[in-house]
Design a protein around this motif. Structure first.
Motif, short mmCIF file in Angstrom:
data_model
loop_
_atom_site.label_atom_id
_atom_site.label_comp_id
_atom_site.label_asym_id
_atom_site.label_seq_id
_atom_site.Cartn_x
_atom_site.Cartn_y
_atom_site.Cartn_z
N THR A 207 66.47 64.21 32.68
CA THR A 207 66.76 65.24 31.69
C THR A 207 66.58 64.75 30.25
O THR A 207 65.96 65.44 29.43
CB THR A 207 68.21 65.74 31.87
OG1 THR A 207 68.50 65.82 33.27
CG2 THR A 207 68.40 67.10 31.23
N SER A 208 67.10 63.60 29.94
CA SER A 208 67.03 63.08 28.58
C SER A 208 65.77 62.26 28.31
O SER A 208 65.59 61.73 27.21
CB SER A 208 68.28 62.23 28.28
OG SER A 208 68.38 61.18 29.23
N ASP A 227 66.84 55.40 42.99
CA ASP A 227 66.47 56.75 43.45
C ASP A 227 65.27 57.24 42.65
O ASP A 227 65.28 57.16 41.41
CB ASP A 227 67.63 57.72 43.22
CG ASP A 227 68.74 57.58 44.24
OD1 ASP A 227 68.75 56.58 44.98
OD2 ASP A 227 69.60 58.47 44.29
N THR A 228 64.28 57.78 43.35
CA THR A 228 63.11 58.37 42.69
C THR A 228 62.70 59.62 43.46
O THR A 228 63.20 59.88 44.56
CB THR A 228 61.91 57.40 42.65
OG1 THR A 228 61.53 57.09 44.00
CG2 THR A 228 62.24 56.12 41.90
N SER A 229 61.76 60.39 42.88
CA SER A 229 61.23 61.56 43.57
C SER A 229 59.71 61.57 43.47
O SER A 229 59.15 61.18 42.44
CB SER A 229 61.78 62.85 42.95
OG SER A 229 61.07 63.97 43.45
N MET A 230 59.05 62.04 44.52
CA MET A 230 57.60 62.21 44.46
C MET A 230 57.25 63.04 43.22
O MET A 230 57.90 64.04 42.92
CB MET A 230 57.08 62.89 45.72
CG MET A 230 57.21 62.04 46.99
SD MET A 230 56.40 60.41 46.88
CE MET A 230 54.71 60.89 46.52
N SER A 231 56.20 62.63 42.52
CA SER A 231 55.93 63.13 41.16
C SER A 231 55.82 64.65 41.02
O SER A 231 56.24 65.18 39.98
CB SER A 231 54.67 62.47 40.61
OG SER A 231 53.56 62.73 41.43
N PRO A 232 55.30 65.42 42.00
CA PRO A 232 55.23 66.87 41.78
C PRO A 232 56.60 67.52 41.57
O PRO A 232 56.71 68.57 40.94
CB PRO A 232 54.56 67.40 43.06
CG PRO A 232 53.73 66.25 43.53
CD PRO A 232 54.56 65.03 43.23
N LEU A 233 57.65 66.89 42.10
CA LEU A 233 59.00 67.41 41.91
C LEU A 233 59.89 66.37 41.21
O LEU A 233 61.07 66.22 41.50
CB LEU A 233 59.61 67.84 43.24
CG LEU A 233 58.98 69.09 43.87
CD1 LEU A 233 59.57 69.38 45.23
CD2 LEU A 233 59.11 70.30 42.96
N ALA A 234 59.28 65.65 40.27
CA ALA A 234 60.01 64.67 39.45
C ALA A 234 60.09 65.20 38.01
O ALA A 234 59.66 66.31 37.72
CB ALA A 234 59.29 63.32 39.48
N LEU A 235 60.65 64.38 37.14
CA LEU A 235 60.80 64.67 35.71
C LEU A 235 61.78 65.82 35.47
O LEU A 235 62.37 66.36 36.39
CB LEU A 235 59.44 64.96 35.06
CG LEU A 235 58.37 63.86 35.26
CD1 LEU A 235 57.07 64.28 34.61
CD2 LEU A 235 58.85 62.53 34.70
N GLY A 236 61.98 66.16 34.20
CA GLY A 236 62.92 67.21 33.85
C GLY A 236 64.30 66.90 34.39
O GLY A 236 64.80 65.78 34.27
N THR A 237 64.93 67.89 35.00
CA THR A 237 66.28 67.70 35.54
C THR A 237 66.27 66.95 36.86
O THR A 237 67.32 66.71 37.44
CB THR A 237 66.98 69.06 35.73
OG1 THR A 237 66.11 69.93 36.45
CG2 THR A 237 67.31 69.70 34.39
#
Length: 464
Positions: A207-208, A227-237
């Protein structure tokens, strides 16, 4: 052996953060064989809001969802988020219900249970720790990270020591509101690693705009998992992108051992889903933007959107800044609760009432009264006797572990939902959401027997 372990969140927290937990099991199943081959330390797939979303919006059995994911990922540890004595609901449950929930979660495929309490009251975690250990699951204790005068590194280190003593297998720094900054992360992880022997994991949101830097500083100071997320559903919140962190660490002493070529195949799958979510309106591109409000007002992204929604319903969206300024006042009055489910909703709603009424605590919500009374546990800071009396009057405050006041309730819940029960786990679904579950159970039964849920309505229309 990889130095840094990755927990992939795309199947739970990432889509909870970006599209209100609307990813369906049909969208998940095709990618599971690829994800199973990736070599993640674990995949977070359950808990949090997935349970609520499954029965309220997706018309899916959350237990069947877990069983299908387990079948599709036989070689990968599956992880869930568990709100201590609240489990996946919004109240405290008796210990017999908690024990049974943990038992069934593990039996249906969960390996790692990340357990947290919104108030960082360790008494609310003891039952969940004991139940997880009894079932042979990994009990990860999460600290609800927040800011405020009392939330020093020493505060969190002391809490981590207690968690280790209670039998936690690992510690997670759970930064749900994206309040960590890189150098504060470095200091905190270093201090915790010097104080405890168990592994430390860093969980933060983008988020920040600081998540990747925070993870890197955490790693450099001893964190073993991120913890990470696959890039298409990463970034932002959501979270830092998995592929980016893997690439950043590749060839260093912190190499994850994950294959970027295989990760790219997984990325391609989720990129198709991302386009679908944008086209159908589930994914608002503005959710992917950096929002410095998180650092200014210390409010999680989900809480921010909820406050705005409440104000819009009252036709007072222009008062958002006043409400955001009131949130720290309400927190201070009520013992500095960290802002995470359910305390974020409790504090936020009370702040809205304070501003809309033009008078502080003229209207007090039932949940805020309960929190001040102690029904959710002990707040991080003491609440003044004067303020408590103002909110709860002459009622006696709860000073013990709240669950100690609860009688066993599993048999009663079984009786209440016996009409609908088709599997042992149904009583737990009913326990979590007694208003929503019967509607879901009826729809499930109708589908099983080929009954059109709209048939009765249509017959009435044709007969008029």
């Amino acid at each position: 052996m990889p130095k840094i372990k990755i927990t992939e969140t795309v199947l739970r927290d990432a889509h909870q953060s970006l599209i209100a937990t609307r990813m369906t099991i049909d969208e998940i199943l095709p990618v599971l064989p690829l994800m199973n081959k990736a070599g993640f330390y674990s995949c977070e797939v359950w808990g949090g809001a997935t349970f609520d979303s499954c029965i309220r919006f997706l018309n899916e059995d959350p237990w069947e969802r877990l069983r299908l994911i387990r079948k599709g990922m036989p070689d990968t540890k599956l992880q869930m988020l568990f709100r201590g004595q609240n489990m996946l609901g919004y109240r405290h449950y008796a210990d017999d219900v908690l024990d049974y929930f943990v038992q069934k979660s593990v039996a249906n495929g969960i390996d790692i249970i990340r357990i947290f309490d919104a108030l960082n009251d360790i008494r609310n975690l003891k039952g969940a720790f004991a139940a997880a250990k009894k079932e042979g699951a990994h009990a990860q204790a999460a600290i609800s990270y927040t800011l405020g005068d009392i939330f020093t590194d020493e505060y969190f280190v002391n809490y981590c020591k207690q968690l280790e003593e209670q039998g936690a297998d690992s510690i997670c720094i759970k930064d749900m509101a994206a309040l960590l900054t890189p150098y504060n992360t470095a200091k905190l992880v270093k201090a915790i690693k010097e104080a405890v022997k168990i592994p430390v994991q860093v969980h933060t949101h983008y988020t920040s705009g600081l998540a990747s830097m925070c993870l890197l500083k955490g790693i450099e100071n001893g964190a073993e998992m991120i913890d990470t997320s696959m890039s298409p559903l990463a970034l932002g919140t959501s979270h830092a992108p998995t592929e980016s962190m893997v690439a950043a660490l590749q060839g260093t002493e912190y190499d994850t051992g994950l294959d970027l070529v295989l990760l790219n195949e997984i990325r391609d799958y989720f990129m198709v889903l991302r386009k679908k979510y944008i086209n159908n309106g589930l994914l608002d591109p503005s959710m992917l933007a950096v929002d410095a409000n998180a650092l200014i007002y210390q409010v999680p992204g989900g809480m921010l959107s909820n406050l705005l929604s409440q104000l819009k319903q009252a036709g007072k969206a222009d008062l958002l800044t006043e409400v955001l300024k009131e949130v720290p006042n309400v927190r201070r009055d009520s013992g500095f609760p960290p802002l995470v489910t359910p305390t974020s909703q409790i504090v936020g709603t009370q702040a809205v009432f304070n501003v809309l009424n033009g008078e502080r605590y003229k209207t007090v919500t039932k949940e805020f009264r309960a929190m001040v009374k102690g029904e959710y546990g002990k707040t991080p800071a003491e609440i003044s006797d004067e303020f408590r009396k103002k909110i709860i009057g002459d009622e006696e405050a709860v000073t013990c572990r709240p669950a100690d006041l609860l009688s066993p309730e599993l048999d009663k819940l079984r009786e209440e939902c016996s009409e609908w029960s088709e599997q042992e786990e149904d009583v737990l679904t009913y326990a979590m959401f007694p208003q929503v579950a019967p509607k879901f159970f009826k729809a499930r039964r109708d589908a099983k027997y080929g009954i059109d849920p709209n048939a009765d309505f249509q017959n009435k229309v044709h007969s008029v």
